[in-house]
Design a protein around this motif. Sequence first.
Motif, mmCIF file in Angstrom:
data_model
loop_
_atom_site.group_PDB
_atom_site.id
_atom_site.type_symbol
_atom_site.label_atom_id
_atom_site.label_comp_id
_atom_site.label_asym_id
_atom_site.label_seq_id
_atom_site.Cartn_x
_atom_site.Cartn_y
_atom_site.Cartn_z
ATOM 1 N N HIS A 20 1.108 -1.272 -0.006
ATOM 2 C CA HIS A 20 0.125 0.008 0.048
ATOM 3 C C HIS A 20 0.759 1.235 0.059
ATOM 4 O O HIS A 20 2.078 1.267 0.568
ATOM 5 C CB HIS A 20 -0.841 0.065 1.351
ATOM 6 C CG HIS A 20 -1.786 -0.983 1.390
ATOM 7 N ND1 HIS A 20 -1.645 -2.449 1.725
ATOM 8 C CD2 HIS A 20 -3.283 -1.005 1.131
ATOM 9 C CE1 HIS A 20 -2.489 -3.266 1.682
ATOM 10 N NE2 HIS A 20 -3.668 -2.393 1.410
ATOM 11 N N ASP A 66 0.542 -5.873 9.741
ATOM 12 C CA ASP A 66 -0.517 -7.079 9.963
ATOM 13 C C ASP A 66 -0.313 -7.506 8.476
ATOM 14 O O ASP A 66 -1.266 -7.824 7.652
ATOM 15 C CB ASP A 66 -1.821 -6.316 9.767
ATOM 16 C CG ASP A 66 -2.240 -5.567 11.263
ATOM 17 O OD1 ASP A 66 -1.555 -5.944 12.216
ATOM 18 O OD2 ASP A 66 -2.953 -4.518 11.246
ATOM 19 N N SER A 68 0.965 -6.414 5.754
ATOM 20 C CA SER A 68 1.153 -5.430 4.789
ATOM 21 C C SER A 68 2.315 -4.643 4.779
ATOM 22 O O SER A 68 2.771 -4.450 6.160
ATOM 23 C CB SER A 68 -0.404 -4.459 4.716
ATOM 24 O OG SER A 68 -1.515 -5.210 4.557
ATOM 25 N N ARG A 174 -0.155 4.684 14.709
ATOM 26 C CA ARG A 174 -1.666 4.736 14.683
ATOM 27 C C ARG A 174 -2.114 5.225 13.461
ATOM 28 O O ARG A 174 -3.007 4.902 13.108
ATOM 29 C CB ARG A 174 -1.616 5.717 16.101
ATOM 30 C CG ARG A 174 -2.953 5.759 16.477
ATOM 31 C CD ARG A 174 -3.336 4.559 17.372
ATOM 32 N NE ARG A 174 -4.540 4.517 17.961
ATOM 33 C CZ ARG A 174 -5.405 4.066 17.274
ATOM 34 N NH1 ARG A 174 -5.555 3.379 16.049
ATOM 35 N NH2 ARG A 174 -7.026 4.182 17.707
ATOM 36 N N GLN A 177 -2.125 2.733 10.726
ATOM 37 C CA GLN A 177 -3.410 1.674 11.013
ATOM 38 C C GLN A 177 -4.731 2.414 10.407
ATOM 39 O O GLN A 177 -5.338 1.505 9.990
ATOM 40 C CB GLN A 177 -3.476 1.398 12.739
ATOM 41 C CG GLN A 177 -2.506 0.579 13.144
ATOM 42 C CD GLN A 177 -2.581 0.444 14.574
ATOM 43 O OE1 GLN A 177 -3.018 1.231 15.281
ATOM 44 N NE2 GLN A 177 -1.985 -0.606 15.403
ATOM 45 N N LEU A 178 -4.845 3.387 10.810
ATOM 46 C CA LEU A 178 -6.211 4.083 10.323
ATOM 47 C C LEU A 178 -6.341 4.384 8.651
ATOM 48 O O LEU A 178 -7.350 4.054 8.254
ATOM 49 C CB LEU A 178 -6.318 5.514 11.332
ATOM 50 C CG LEU A 178 -6.536 5.313 12.582
ATOM 51 C CD1 LEU A 178 -6.601 6.931 13.251
ATOM 52 C CD2 LEU A 178 -7.822 4.523 13.119
ATOM 53 N N LEU A 180 -4.503 2.393 6.831
ATOM 54 C CA LEU A 180 -4.853 1.028 6.111
ATOM 55 C C LEU A 180 -6.017 0.678 6.348
ATOM 56 O O LEU A 180 -6.682 0.068 5.323
ATOM 57 C CB LEU A 180 -3.703 0.223 6.750
ATOM 58 C CG LEU A 180 -2.574 0.023 6.147
ATOM 59 C CD1 LEU A 180 -1.518 -0.968 7.008
ATOM 60 C CD2 LEU A 180 -2.521 -0.297 4.874
ATOM 61 N N SER A 181 -6.699 0.658 7.299
ATOM 62 C CA SER A 181 -8.062 0.260 7.596
ATOM 63 C C SER A 181 -9.040 0.896 6.720
ATOM 64 O O SER A 181 -9.827 0.471 6.222
ATOM 65 C CB SER A 181 -8.366 0.014 9.047
ATOM 66 O OG SER A 181 -8.678 1.530 9.656
ATOM 67 N N ARG A 182 -8.657 2.225 6.668
ATOM 68 C CA ARG A 182 -9.613 3.105 5.461
ATOM 69 C C ARG A 182 -9.688 2.406 4.083
ATOM 70 O O ARG A 182 -10.549 2.291 3.508
ATOM 71 C CB ARG A 182 -9.352 4.419 5.746
ATOM 72 C CG ARG A 182 -10.148 5.525 5.177
ATOM 73 C CD ARG A 182 -11.486 5.713 6.031
ATOM 74 N NE ARG A 182 -11.373 6.250 7.132
ATOM 75 C CZ ARG A 182 -11.563 7.204 7.531
ATOM 76 N NH1 ARG A 182 -11.626 8.181 6.745
ATOM 77 N NH2 ARG A 182 -11.447 7.807 9.057
ATOM 78 N N SER A 184 -8.525 -0.562 3.359
ATOM 79 C CA SER A 184 -9.067 -1.847 2.880
ATOM 80 C C SER A 184 -10.521 -1.918 2.968
ATOM 81 O O SER A 184 -11.465 -2.510 2.181
ATOM 82 C CB SER A 184 -8.227 -2.956 4.027
ATOM 83 O OG SER A 184 -8.490 -2.448 5.021
ATOM 84 N N SER A 185 -11.231 -0.746 3.889
ATOM 85 C CA SER A 185 -12.812 -0.824 3.908
ATOM 86 C C SER A 185 -13.318 -0.252 2.524
ATOM 87 O O SER A 185 -14.324 -0.247 2.289
ATOM 88 C CB SER A 185 -13.115 -0.083 5.106
ATOM 89 O OG SER A 185 -12.945 1.053 4.932
#
Length: 187
Positions: A20, A66, A68, A174, A177-178, A180-182, A184-185
Motif C-alpha cells: 500500500h 498486519d 502489509s 497509529r 493503522q487508520l 490502512l483500515s480506511r 481496505s474498507s
Amino acid sequence: MCSSDAFSEKEAAERRPWTHIAKVTVIGDAEVGKTSLTVRYVEGYFNPKYLMTIGTNFFVKDIEMDGSVLRLQIWDTAGQERFGPIRRLFYRGVKGAILVYDQTNPLSFERLGYWVEEVKQACGNIPIILVGNKADLPAKVPPERGEQFAREYRMPFIESSAKTGLNVGLAFERLSQLVLSRASSST
Ligand code: G3D
Ligand code: MG
C-alpha cells in the motif's frame, strides 16, 4: 557496521515491495516540532541545527503492519504554515494527517480548530492524529485539554517528544493503522 553495509541495508529497504502507498502530512503552527517529529521518525535522531538546513519537505518510510507494507510519503509543511494558499497544494491526495501543537505554546493549541477545518475542507474526512509535542518540557497546556479536544473531534491523542523520542513512532503507527483500515474498507 561500516558505511557500505549501512548503504546496502538502506538500498534493500528501498527495494522492498510495498503493498500500500499513502501520502500523509504533518501540520500545525510554525515551531511546534513538525519537522523534528518527522525527522526523528524517519531518520531516528533529533538535531535542531540540521533541521534548519534540511531544505526538503518530503520523506518516505515503509512500515510493516498486519502482513502489509505501507509506504508512507510524509509531507512536512516546511514554512508553508503561514501561507494558506500555497499549503492547499500540499493537501492533494492526502490520506491522513498528524496535527501537532506545542504543549508549551497555548496559542498553537488554540489554533487547532482552524487546522481541523482546513484539512476537512481540503481532504474530507481523513484520519487525523492529534499530537501534543515537547512533552519533555513543563506543559503550559495540560494534556487533559488535548484529550478533551481529541474526544470532541473523535481523533486519537498522543503526547510526544521529538527530543527524547517519546511516542513518535506510536503517532505514525497509529496513523498508518487508520489509513490502512480506511483503504481496505474502501476496496
Ligand atoms: P516546525 O517544523 O513545526 O516549525 P521544528 O518545528 O521541528 O523546526 O522545531 C521548532 C523548535 O522546537 C526547534 O528549536 C526544535 O529543536 C524544537 N523542538 C521540536 N520538538 C521538540 C521537542 O519535542 N522538545 C523540545 N524541547 N524541543 C523541540 P529551535 O531552537 O531550533 O527553534
Ligand atoms: Mg518545519
